[in-house]
Structure formats: structure tokens, C-alpha cells
Design an enzyme around this catalytic site. Sequence first.
Site, short mmCIF file in Angstrom:
data_model
loop_
_atom_site.label_atom_id
_atom_site.label_comp_id
_atom_site.label_asym_id
_atom_site.label_seq_id
_atom_site.Cartn_x
_atom_site.Cartn_y
_atom_site.Cartn_z
N LYS A 186 9.16 4.15 5.35
CA LYS A 186 8.58 4.96 4.28
C LYS A 186 7.32 4.26 3.78
O LYS A 186 7.38 3.30 3.02
CB LYS A 186 9.58 5.13 3.11
N GLU A 262 10.30 -8.43 -0.85
CA GLU A 262 9.01 -9.12 -0.97
C GLU A 262 8.32 -8.52 -2.18
O GLU A 262 7.75 -7.43 -2.09
CB GLU A 262 8.17 -8.93 0.29
P1 NAP Z 1 5.34 -0.19 -5.70
O1 NAP Z 1 4.88 0.82 -6.69
O2 NAP Z 1 6.56 -0.97 -6.00
O3 NAP Z 1 5.52 0.64 -4.34
C1 NAP Z 1 5.87 0.02 -3.13
C2 NAP Z 1 6.58 1.01 -2.25
O4 NAP Z 1 7.79 1.40 -2.90
C3 NAP Z 1 5.81 2.31 -2.01
O5 NAP Z 1 6.11 2.78 -0.72
C4 NAP Z 1 6.39 3.23 -3.07
O6 NAP Z 1 6.29 4.59 -2.75
C5 NAP Z 1 7.83 2.80 -3.05
N1 NAP Z 1 8.56 3.14 -4.26
C6 NAP Z 1 8.07 3.30 -5.51
N2 NAP Z 1 9.08 3.65 -6.36
C7 NAP Z 1 10.20 3.69 -5.62
C8 NAP Z 1 11.57 3.99 -5.91
N3 NAP Z 1 11.97 4.30 -7.16
N4 NAP Z 1 12.45 3.95 -4.90
C9 NAP Z 1 12.07 3.63 -3.66
N5 NAP Z 1 10.80 3.34 -3.31
C10 NAP Z 1 9.88 3.36 -4.29
O7 NAP Z 1 4.22 -1.25 -5.36
P2 NAP Z 1 2.71 -0.98 -4.93
O8 NAP Z 1 1.95 -0.65 -6.16
O9 NAP Z 1 2.64 -0.06 -3.76
O10 NAP Z 1 2.29 -2.43 -4.39
C11 NAP Z 1 1.88 -3.43 -5.22
C12 NAP Z 1 3.01 -4.42 -5.46
O11 NAP Z 1 3.51 -4.89 -4.21
C13 NAP Z 1 2.55 -5.64 -6.20
O12 NAP Z 1 3.50 -6.00 -7.16
C14 NAP Z 1 2.46 -6.70 -5.10
O13 NAP Z 1 2.59 -8.03 -5.54
C15 NAP Z 1 3.59 -6.30 -4.23
N6 NAP Z 1 3.42 -6.85 -2.87
C16 NAP Z 1 4.23 -7.87 -2.48
C17 NAP Z 1 4.05 -8.41 -1.23
C18 NAP Z 1 4.94 -9.54 -0.77
O14 NAP Z 1 4.96 -9.77 0.44
N7 NAP Z 1 5.65 -10.22 -1.64
C19 NAP Z 1 3.05 -7.93 -0.38
C20 NAP Z 1 2.24 -6.88 -0.82
C21 NAP Z 1 2.44 -6.34 -2.09
P3 NAP Z 1 5.10 5.49 -3.37
O15 NAP Z 1 3.88 5.01 -2.78
O16 NAP Z 1 5.47 6.84 -2.94
O17 NAP Z 1 5.16 5.30 -4.86
#
Ligand code: NAP
Length: 493
Positions: A186, A262
Site C-alpha cells: 500500500k 520504521e
Molecule cells: P504517515 O502519514 O504515517 O503515512 C505513511 C503511510 O501510512 C502512508 O502510506 C499512509 O497512507 C499510511 N497511513 C496513514 N494513516 C494510516 C492508517 N490509519 N492506517 C494504515 N495506514 C495509514 O507518514 P508520511 O507523512 O507518509 O511519512 C512521513 C513520516 O514517515 C515521518 O514521520 C518520517 O519520519 C517517517 N519515515 C520513517 C522512515 C524510517 O525508516 N524510520 C523512513 C521514511 C519516513 P496515505 O498516504 O494514504 O495517508
Amino acid sequence: MTVSAQQEKELLERVPTGLLINGEWVEASSGKTLPVYDPATGKELLRIQDGNSDDALKALTAADEVQAEWAQTAPRERAEILRRAFDLVHERAEDFALLMTLEMGKPLAESRGEVTYGGEFLRWFSEETVRHYGRFADTPEGKLTMIVRHKPVGPSLLITPWNFPLAMATRKVAPAVAAGATIVLKPAQLTPLTSQYFAQTMIDAGLPAGVLNVVSGSSASAISGPLMKDRRLRKVSFTGSTPVGRRLLADASENVLRTSMELGGNAPFIVFDDADLDAAVEGAMGAKLRNMGEACTAANRILVQESVADEFNKKFAEAMRARKIGRGTQSDADVGPIIDEGARENVHGLVTEAIDAGAEVLTGGNKVEGEGYFYEPTVLSVQENSPILTQEIFGPVAPIVQFKDEAQAIRLANASEYGLAAYMYTQNHNRALRVADQIEFGLVGFNAGVISNAAAPFGGVKHSGMGREGGAEGIEEYTSVQYIGMPNPYTVD
Ligand code: NAP
């Protein structure tokens, strides 16, 4: 050379727009489509199928039905599919780079860097597939012999963020394929196009139907919710924000799913008084501005020892000011847009709040007027209690705090709920290892501002998550261990 509108159009026409279920690109059950936008212009690039719960369950059925057969494939066969995918990603490198720049905004040079980094997971795990050994040993008292095997964990849900559209997909898909697990992927709804193109590349590399299924959609929870409850699912691997990770962990506990998380980061970047300051400035530029600061590993809190603070701050602010802002398709752009208006507002809100709390602006501090969601590279000098230090900034903004001695640097570095990446610049190797021992972070850059590598274990501690991707550890996330005990055949008749 700046990319032409015609090149963009031709590439977008080649991106599959369906949902990938059982080897076919199909329409969503909802009959709806999902628009994908260019953050540099705010304009729509393409529409893809908008998947929902029904589509997610069809994808899981496909993954479940082929799991047993896929688990039986020879490691060499899986390795060669990954290796062919690596070659194809490189043959299509310019397509992947341009797609990432169009949907995510990063400058083309950075997108090319991500093709190299992201592609490397395919080659690395191709190599790991055939060297993933179990154990054969006698038990200590000699009565039994044990065989310890690695079996595929089973159908896995992989959820990826928008900030590294190719690398976050390959970092999960490659080890799952290597281990023999089947997949429902996804992608983030803001940047699904790279995943669509990558999935087609996996098919072109010979991946059998049903092993990789891709369901994008406008409601992430509609896709993940029913899958997380389904007994056929065995694993969820998530990269994204800590709040969403927490919710997924709660859901996973109901179905006792294996998890890899992650999550977010709030990386300290420590500059000691014996550091090579030019190298530290260069390292800080990489650690801060890579991906416009939209990286979980981004330097979020720059900690500088008092005696070198004036010199470091001046050089760093000058370097940040000199970066050229522009659409990533322009050949001279160094800094692209923030992913969307909401994210830009969030970054600006953090800057405004920091200024209200007494921060001094050394450069930047404003949104760029006009089309797209650009933000000026910004350097702030703040006190150690500034609110901006407690949050993941996810933008080109660097708050700097001064510290007196090593003990204070360690205390400030650890003063965060997160524990993903940390960086330090010093010429004293003993100090570097001593500090690394005392800070709670999964990744430590020592005189290096960018350290991600397919061969290295990537992951955090504390609220940055659990599990490791890449390295020898990455494949373990997709295997379950089975022990077979039998009478020792060497000592019994
Ligand atoms: P996010 O809002 O948490 O979304 C990440 C993924 O989760 C997207 O595919 C999103 O789908 C999905 N998602 C959102 N709400 C969900 C729910 N209730 N149930 C299941 N899936 C859900 O994060 P982001 O804004 O895309 O990315 C930024 C974050 O990722 C930052 O906090 C960053 O630090 C973290 N990150 C961590 C790493 C690591 O390796 N530790 C690497 C890269 C990024 P939608 O797009 O449809 O909302």
C-alpha cells in the site's frame, strides 16, 4: 538539461494506473480514481484507480493463494528475479528519477541518487537470498540433533510513506521476495506512481502473478483495516509517522501479527570543538537538506559546542542561503518544494512558534510566494527549551543550539522520544565511540552526514520503532524460524 513537458507527458502515459491484483492491472471496485499532484506546481499529473476494502481483500486472497507455491521456489530463482529487477531499474533509471521528481518534488539529481540507493536493495537481497543459512547442530547433551530453518513469514502487508517513493518500496519488497513471502503493498497516496512503475518492473523481471499486489487508495485505513483483522495476513511492515505506527501496533496485537515499524525521527547533529568545521558544514547540509529535510534521518537539532558556534553558524547559514530553490525538473534546482500545502503550513508554524519563543533567524524563515509549496532553507539559533526541538520538522529548517561540554551534548541528544539517526563531527575517535555508546539511536553517523546503505541495518529505538531493514538483518523480518528436533542420528542405531 531541464526536462521538457513532452518528456513528462510521455513518461506519465507509461505508468500503469490500475490496482495490481494477481498479476493483472485492474479497475477499483469503487469505480473511483485518485488524483496525483505535482507539489512544484500544484497541478494534477495523473489519476490512478482508488482501491478500497474489497480490493484489499482481493489482493490478500491473491497473495494467500500463491504463498505455498512461492515458498517452494528455489532461492536461486528468487535471487535471479531480484537481480533482473535491479538491472531493469537501472535501465529505467531516468524514468524512475523523473517520476519521483514529478510526484514528490525532489531535484532530479537527488532522485537519481535514490534510484541508486533504492535499486541497491534489489541487488543486496538478491545476494542474501542464496546465503540465508539455517543451522544443523547437536544439542549440548548429545541426544538430539536440531535443524533450524528459515521459512517465509507468509502474506505481508507493506505500507510505505511518500518521502522516498522508490527506496521505501524496494527496502521492503526485496527482502520479502528474497524470503519467499507474498505481498500486498500500500503506497502513500501522495506518491503512488513510482510504486506502480516499480511493480510493473518486478513483473517484467519475472515475478509470478500474485506474489506482489499493489493497492493504492484515498483511505489508508479502509485498505489496511480489514487486512489487519484477517487471519491470512501474517505480517505488517510499516514506514511512516509514529502516531500511525502506534495505531497499527494496536491493530496488530489483536491478530498477533509480526511487525516491523520504521517510524519518525528527531536526529541530533553534534559538532564538537575539535571537528573539521568545513566537513561538518558539508555534512550538515547533506543531513539537513537532502530530500528538502523531509527524511526520518534528517538533522533536526544541530548541537554545536560554544567555542566554535559563531564560525559554524556563519558558514552553515551561508551555505543554506546559497542553495537554489526551484522545480526539481530544472537542471539548476538544489531545493524542491515541500510535499503539500498542509505540510508547508506545518513547517512554517514550527518556525513562527520558535521565533515567538526567542529564536534568532540566521537565514530564511519564509514561504516562497508563487506556484508550488516551496520554503526557504532556514537556520535558527535557539535555546535548548525551544519548542521546535521537540518535533520532527520535515522541512528545510535547521535549529541550532549551543552546548558547553560532552555531557551536555549527550543529554541534549537523548532528550527526545525518538531514537533513529544521530550524527557527530569530531576528530577524536575515542570520544566518537564513547558518545555513540551513550546516545540512544539506531544509526550513528561519525564524520558523515548521509549513512543509509542497503548493506547496513536501518532502524530505530524508542518511539522510532522496531525491526531493521537492509543489511543481513532485513531478510529476518520476513522469515519465521522453525526448529526440528530428532534423535541424534550419529549416536543411535
Ligand atoms: P504517515 O502519514 O504515517 O503515512 C505513511 C503511510 O501510512 C502512508 O502510506 C499512509 O497512507 C499510511 N497511513 C496513514 N494513516 C494510516 C492508517 N490509519 N492506517 C494504515 N495506514 C495509514 O507518514 P508520511 O507523512 O507518509 O511519512 C512521513 C513520516 O514517515 C515521518 O514521520 C518520517 O519520519 C517517517 N519515515 C520513517 C522512515 C524510517 O525508516 N524510520 C523512513 C521514511 C519516513 P496515505 O498516504 O494514504 O495517508
